[in-house]
Design a protein around this motif. Structure first.
Motif, PDB file in Angstrom:
ATOM      1  N   MET A   1       0.893  -1.156  -0.113  1.00  0.00           N
ATOM      2  CA  MET A   1       0.020  -0.085  -0.056  1.00  0.00           C
ATOM      3  C   MET A   1       0.804   1.141  -0.012  1.00  0.00           C
ATOM      4  O   MET A   1       1.810   1.424   0.678  1.00  0.00           O
ATOM      5  CB  MET A   1      -0.815  -0.233   1.202  1.00  0.00           C
ATOM      6  N   PHE A   2       0.598   2.100  -0.961  1.00  0.00           N
ATOM      7  CA  PHE A   2       1.341   3.454  -0.829  1.00  0.00           C
ATOM      8  C   PHE A   2       0.474   4.566  -0.190  1.00  0.00           C
ATOM      9  O   PHE A   2      -0.763   4.570  -0.579  1.00  0.00           O
ATOM     10  CB  PHE A   2       1.610   3.788  -2.411  1.00  0.00           C
ATOM     11  N   GLY A   3       1.053   5.578   0.409  1.00  0.00           N
ATOM     12  CA  GLY A   3       0.410   6.664   0.808  1.00  0.00           C
ATOM     13  C   GLY A   3       1.172   7.958   0.992  1.00  0.00           C
ATOM     14  O   GLY A   3       2.314   7.820   0.751  1.00  0.00           O
ATOM     15  N   GLU A   4       0.603   8.941   0.858  1.00  0.00           N
ATOM     16  CA  GLU A   4       0.944  10.217   0.729  1.00  0.00           C
ATOM     17  C   GLU A   4       1.211  11.028   2.188  1.00  0.00           C
ATOM     18  O   GLU A   4       2.025  11.796   2.275  1.00  0.00           O
ATOM     19  CB  GLU A   4       0.301  11.247  -0.377  1.00  0.00           C
ATOM     20  N   ARG A   5       0.482  10.455   3.064  1.00  0.00           N
ATOM     21  CA  ARG A   5       0.580  10.866   4.274  1.00  0.00           C
ATOM     22  C   ARG A   5       0.970  10.008   5.443  1.00  0.00           C
ATOM     23  O   ARG A   5       0.437   9.038   5.715  1.00  0.00           O
ATOM     24  CB  ARG A   5      -0.747  11.636   4.995  1.00  0.00           C
ATOM     25  N   VAL A   6       2.481   9.943   5.901  1.00  0.00           N
ATOM     26  CA  VAL A   6       2.787   9.010   6.509  1.00  0.00           C
ATOM     27  C   VAL A   6       2.246   8.722   7.872  1.00  0.00           C
ATOM     28  O   VAL A   6       2.059   7.580   8.268  1.00  0.00           O
ATOM     29  CB  VAL A   6       4.447   9.161   6.903  1.00  0.00           C
ATOM     30  N   TRP A   7       1.491   9.797   8.542  1.00  0.00           N
ATOM     31  CA  TRP A   7       0.899   9.459  10.059  1.00  0.00           C
ATOM     32  C   TRP A   7      -0.231   8.723   9.591  1.00  0.00           C
ATOM     33  O   TRP A   7      -0.728   8.023  10.494  1.00  0.00           O
ATOM     34  CB  TRP A   7       0.755  10.802  10.678  1.00  0.00           C
ATOM     35  N   LEU A  12      -2.756   3.261  10.334  1.00  0.00           N
ATOM     36  CA  LEU A  12      -3.418   2.125   9.851  1.00  0.00           C
ATOM     37  C   LEU A  12      -2.740   0.856  10.171  1.00  0.00           C
ATOM     38  O   LEU A  12      -3.348  -0.137  10.652  1.00  0.00           O
ATOM     39  CB  LEU A  12      -3.261   2.427   8.353  1.00  0.00           C
ATOM     40  N   ALA A  13      -1.363   0.921  10.248  1.00  0.00           N
ATOM     41  CA  ALA A  13      -0.475  -0.297  10.622  1.00  0.00           C
ATOM     42  C   ALA A  13      -0.987  -0.556  12.307  1.00  0.00           C
ATOM     43  O   ALA A  13      -1.011  -1.798  12.596  1.00  0.00           O
ATOM     44  CB  ALA A  13       1.025   0.072  10.400  1.00  0.00           C
ATOM     45  N   ARG A  19      -6.528  -3.999  16.440  1.00  0.00           N
ATOM     46  CA  ARG A  19      -7.751  -4.323  16.456  1.00  0.00           C
ATOM     47  C   ARG A  19      -8.264  -5.694  15.496  1.00  0.00           C
ATOM     48  O   ARG A  19      -8.993  -6.354  15.720  1.00  0.00           O
ATOM     49  CB  ARG A  19      -8.761  -3.227  15.635  1.00  0.00           C
ATOM     50  N   HIS A  20      -7.059  -5.999  14.742  1.00  0.00           N
ATOM     51  CA  HIS A  20      -7.347  -6.895  13.816  1.00  0.00           C
ATOM     52  C   HIS A  20      -6.254  -8.198  13.865  1.00  0.00           C
ATOM     53  O   HIS A  20      -6.327  -9.226  13.336  1.00  0.00           O
ATOM     54  CB  HIS A  20      -7.489  -6.731  12.363  1.00  0.00           C
ATOM     55  N   GLY A  21      -5.378  -7.916  14.660  1.00  0.00           N
ATOM     56  CA  GLY A  21      -4.333  -8.876  14.935  1.00  0.00           C
ATOM     57  C   GLY A  21      -3.342  -8.894  13.894  1.00  0.00           C
ATOM     58  O   GLY A  21      -2.809 -10.268  13.500  1.00  0.00           O
ATOM     59  N   VAL A  22      -3.283  -8.025  12.711  1.00  0.00           N
ATOM     60  CA  VAL A  22      -2.555  -8.346  11.360  1.00  0.00           C
ATOM     61  C   VAL A  22      -1.239  -7.449  11.723  1.00  0.00           C
ATOM     62  O   VAL A  22      -1.158  -6.225  11.903  1.00  0.00           O
ATOM     63  CB  VAL A  22      -3.442  -7.705  10.360  1.00  0.00           C
ATOM     64  N   GLU A  23      -0.151  -8.206  11.368  1.00  0.00           N
ATOM     65  CA  GLU A  23       0.947  -7.486  11.631  1.00  0.00           C
ATOM     66  C   GLU A  23       1.460  -6.631  10.096  1.00  0.00           C
ATOM     67  O   GLU A  23       1.136  -7.199   8.981  1.00  0.00           O
ATOM     68  CB  GLU A  23       2.102  -8.467  11.746  1.00  0.00           C
ATOM     69  N   ALA A  24       1.525  -5.263  10.496  1.00  0.00           N
ATOM     70  CA  ALA A  24       1.863  -4.469   9.332  1.00  0.00           C
ATOM     71  C   ALA A  24       3.052  -3.338   9.810  1.00  0.00           C
ATOM     72  O   ALA A  24       3.145  -3.246  11.001  1.00  0.00           O
ATOM     73  CB  ALA A  24       0.605  -3.531   9.081  1.00  0.00           C
ATOM     74  N   HIS A  25       3.693  -3.168   8.701  1.00  0.00           N
ATOM     75  CA  HIS A  25       4.851  -2.270   8.867  1.00  0.00           C
ATOM     76  C   HIS A  25       4.951  -0.933   8.128  1.00  0.00           C
ATOM     77  O   HIS A  25       4.270  -1.175   6.902  1.00  0.00           O
ATOM     78  CB  HIS A  25       6.288  -3.026   8.889  1.00  0.00           C
ATOM     79  N   VAL A  26       5.506  -0.005   8.330  1.00  0.00           N
ATOM     80  CA  VAL A  26       5.613   1.243   7.492  1.00  0.00           C
ATOM     81  C   VAL A  26       7.198   1.620   7.164  1.00  0.00           C
ATOM     82  O   VAL A  26       7.759   1.370   8.085  1.00  0.00           O
ATOM     83  CB  VAL A  26       4.816   2.361   8.154  1.00  0.00           C
ATOM     84  N   ALA A  45       9.103 -12.622   1.751  1.00  0.00           N
ATOM     85  CA  ALA A  45       9.183 -13.941   2.389  1.00  0.00           C
ATOM     86  C   ALA A  45       7.764 -14.377   2.925  1.00  0.00           C
ATOM     87  O   ALA A  45       7.485 -15.392   3.416  1.00  0.00           O
ATOM     88  CB  ALA A  45      10.315 -13.984   3.324  1.00  0.00           C
ATOM     89  N   GLY A  46       6.678 -13.504   2.972  1.00  0.00           N
ATOM     90  CA  GLY A  46       5.563 -13.787   3.568  1.00  0.00           C
ATOM     91  C   GLY A  46       5.392 -13.784   5.159  1.00  0.00           C
ATOM     92  O   GLY A  46       4.401 -14.438   5.802  1.00  0.00           O
ATOM     93  N   GLU A  47       6.397 -13.100   5.916  1.00  0.00           N
ATOM     94  CA  GLU A  47       6.575 -13.235   7.158  1.00  0.00           C
ATOM     95  C   GLU A  47       5.282 -12.200   7.891  1.00  0.00           C
ATOM     96  O   GLU A  47       5.056 -12.323   8.893  1.00  0.00           O
ATOM     97  CB  GLU A  47       7.922 -12.546   7.655  1.00  0.00           C
ATOM     98  N   PHE A  48       5.031 -11.308   7.189  1.00  0.00           N
ATOM     99  CA  PHE A  48       3.919 -10.309   7.554  1.00  0.00           C
ATOM    100  C   PHE A  48       3.037  -9.788   6.376  1.00  0.00           C
ATOM    101  O   PHE A  48       3.671  -9.918   5.119  1.00  0.00           O
ATOM    102  CB  PHE A  48       4.295  -9.115   8.304  1.00  0.00           C
ATOM    103  N   PRO A  49       1.881  -9.703   6.505  1.00  0.00           N
ATOM    104  CA  PRO A  49       1.005  -9.528   5.249  1.00  0.00           C
ATOM    105  C   PRO A  49       0.987  -8.053   4.683  1.00  0.00           C
ATOM    106  O   PRO A  49       0.573  -7.834   3.379  1.00  0.00           O
ATOM    107  CB  PRO A  49      -0.503  -9.847   5.698  1.00  0.00           C
ATOM    108  N   VAL A  50       1.365  -7.066   5.562  1.00  0.00           N
ATOM    109  CA  VAL A  50       0.958  -5.552   5.159  1.00  0.00           C
ATOM    110  C   VAL A  50       2.441  -4.725   5.087  1.00  0.00           C
ATOM    111  O   VAL A  50       2.721  -4.642   6.098  1.00  0.00           O
ATOM    112  CB  VAL A  50      -0.004  -4.920   5.747  1.00  0.00           C
ATOM    113  N   LEU A  51       2.950  -4.264   3.857  1.00  0.00           N
ATOM    114  CA  LEU A  51       3.627  -3.223   3.717  1.00  0.00           C
ATOM    115  C   LEU A  51       3.576  -1.957   3.644  1.00  0.00           C
ATOM    116  O   LEU A  51       3.086  -1.953   2.266  1.00  0.00           O
ATOM    117  CB  LEU A  51       5.202  -3.672   3.428  1.00  0.00           C
ATOM    118  N   CYS A  52       3.370  -1.072   4.303  1.00  0.00           N
ATOM    119  CA  CYS A  52       2.858   0.329   3.729  1.00  0.00           C
ATOM    120  C   CYS A  52       4.081   1.142   3.481  1.00  0.00           C
ATOM    121  O   CYS A  52       5.057   1.487   4.379  1.00  0.00           O
ATOM    122  CB  CYS A  52       2.235   1.111   4.845  1.00  0.00           C
TER     123      CYS A  52
END
Length: 78
Positions: A1-7, A12-13, A19-26, A45-52
């Motif tokens: 996911m790409f974004g223009e506002r880092v905060w 989101l991460a 709230r959802h137990g999903v590992e995400a990094h920015v 490698a699939g270690e976590f599903p979301v990279l912002c």
């Protein structure tokens, strides 16, 4: 996911995790190239599903250029 506002991406991460137990990094300008490469390797490698990724319009599209071509993510059985 790409974004223009880092905060927004950081919030989101945090929300995905809390709230959802999903590992995400920015990945933004506050991390080093080595840290970014480590995050990218773990993500592909699939270690976590979301990279912002944060794109700073003043500096141009930094994350997509640094990201390079990503291999397809492995399918996850649901």
């Amino acid at each position: 996911m790409f974004g223009e506002r880092v905060w927004c991406l950081r919030q989101l991460a945090r929300t995905l995790c809390e709230r959802h137990g999903v590992e995400a990094h920015v990945a933004d300008g506050s991390i080093t190239t080595g840290e970014f490469e480590a995050l990218k390797a773990r993500f592909t490698a699939g270690e976590f599903p979301v990279l912002c990724l944060f794109a700073d319009r003043a500096r141009g599209p930094q994350p997509p250029e640094r990201l390079g071509a990503l291999p397809p993510r492995p399918a996850v059985a649901t």
